[in-house]
Design an enzyme around this catalytic site. Structure first.
Site, short mmCIF file in Angstrom:
data_model
loop_
_atom_site.label_atom_id
_atom_site.label_comp_id
_atom_site.label_asym_id
_atom_site.label_seq_id
_atom_site.Cartn_x
_atom_site.Cartn_y
_atom_site.Cartn_z
N LYS A 83 -76.84 21.91 27.58
CA LYS A 83 -77.53 21.88 26.29
C LYS A 83 -76.89 22.91 25.35
O LYS A 83 -76.69 24.06 25.74
CB LYS A 83 -79.01 22.19 26.49
O1 G3P Z 1 -87.07 21.88 24.51
C1 G3P Z 1 -86.77 21.36 23.25
C2 G3P Z 1 -88.01 21.06 22.45
O2 G3P Z 1 -88.77 20.08 23.09
C3 G3P Z 1 -88.85 22.32 22.17
O3 G3P Z 1 -90.00 21.93 21.53
O4 G3P Z 1 -92.40 22.60 21.39
O5 G3P Z 1 -90.61 24.39 21.34
O6 G3P Z 1 -90.94 22.84 19.38
P1 G3P Z 1 -91.03 23.00 20.90
#
Ligand code: G3P
Length: 217
Positions: A83
Site C-alpha cells: 500500500k
Molecule cells: O484503511 C483505509 C481507509 O479505509 C481508512 O478509512 O475510516 O480511517 O477514514 P478511515
C-alpha cells in the site's frame, strides 16, 4: 463485488472470515498502531487467516525507501499487496512494483485525476476515501462514479477499492456505481446482514412452525 475487512484485529478477522464472505483485508499505519503489535507479525498472521489480497502500507515517503519497505512487506507472503500513498514518490514506487509484478494499493485518493495517475502508474488497486470526503461535505460516491467512468473510457485494469466506508449505505452506493471492491470496518460488515423486517419475519416463521408440532429431522 469483493468485500475486504479494514482491520488489524486478527480475532475478529478470523471470526468474520469463517463466513466465507471475506475476500481480503486492508490495513494502514493507524490500524497497525491500534493492534499494538509488531507490524510484520500482524500482517503475517492476517495473510494466514485470509487467502485474498492483504494490504500492508509503507511508512517511508521517498520512492527509494518506499521500494525497499515494500519489497520487505511483499516478502512476508504471496498475498501481500503493498500500500502506497498517492504522492509523486508513491506513484514512482508504484510503477517500479508494477514492473516487478508486485501488487499495489494506492491509498489516500481524493480526486479522479489522482486516480487517473495511479492507473497510469500501474496500480493494482486504487483506494478512494469516500467517508472522509463525506466528512467534509463532498460526495464520496461521486468520486467513485467518476473514476469508474475514466477507467472504463481507457480500459484501465486498476480495481476501484472503495475505502473509508462508514455505513451500509456507502456499501450499497459503491456497488451501484461499480466499485470492484469495498473495504469495511468489522462493524459495517456485521450491519450488512441486518434488517428489522428479516428479524420480524423469521420470528413469525418460527412461531408458526412451532405451532405445527412437526420436526424436519
Ligand atoms: O484503511 C483505509 C481507509 O479505509 C481508512 O478509512 O475510516 O480511517 O477514514 P478511515
Amino acid at each position: 463485488m469483493q468485500i475486504f475487512l479494514d482491520s488489524t484485529d486478527t480475532k475478529v478477522i478470523a471470526d468474520l472470515a469463517s463466513t466465507g464472505l471475506v475476500d481480503g483485508v486492508t490495513t494502514n499505519p493507524t490500524l497497525i498502531a491500534k493492534a499494538g503489535r509488531p507490524m510484520l507479525e500482524v500482517i503475517a498472521e492476517i495473510c494466514d487467516l485470509v487467502p485474498g489480497p492483504i494490504s500492508a502500507e509503507v511508512a517511508a515517503t521517498t520512492a527509494d525507501a518506499m521500494i525497499a519497505e515494500g519489497q520487505k512487506l511483499a516478502s512476508i507472503a504471496p498475498n501481500v499487496v503493498v500500500k502506497l500513498p498517492l504522492t509523486r514518490d508513491g506513484l514512482i514506487a508504484c510503477a517500479a512494483f508494477a514492473g516487478e509484478g508486485i501488487s499495489t494499493n494506492v491509498t489516500l485518493c481524493f480526486s479522479a485525476t489522482q486516480a487517473l495517475l495511479a492507473a497510469k502508474a500501474g496500480a493494482t488497486f486504487i483506494s478512494p476515501f469516500i467517508g472522509r470526503l463525506d466528512d467534509y461535505g463532498f460526495d464520496g460516491t461521486d468520486l467513485i462514479r467518476d473514476i469508474r467512468t475514466i477507467y472504463d473510457n481507457y480500459g484501465y485494469e486498476t480495481e476501484i477499492l472503495a475505502a473509508s466506508v462508514r455505513n451500509v449505505a456507502h456499501v450499497k452506493e459503491a456497488a451501484i456505481v461499480g466499485a470492484d471492491v469495498v473495504t469495511i470496518p468489522p462493524s459495517v460488515f456485521a450491519d450488512l446482514f441486518k434488517h428489522p423486517l428479516t428479524d420480524k419475519g423469521l420470528e413469525q416463521f418460527l412461531k408458526d412452525w412451532a405451532g405445527t408440532g412437526q420436526s424436519i429431522l
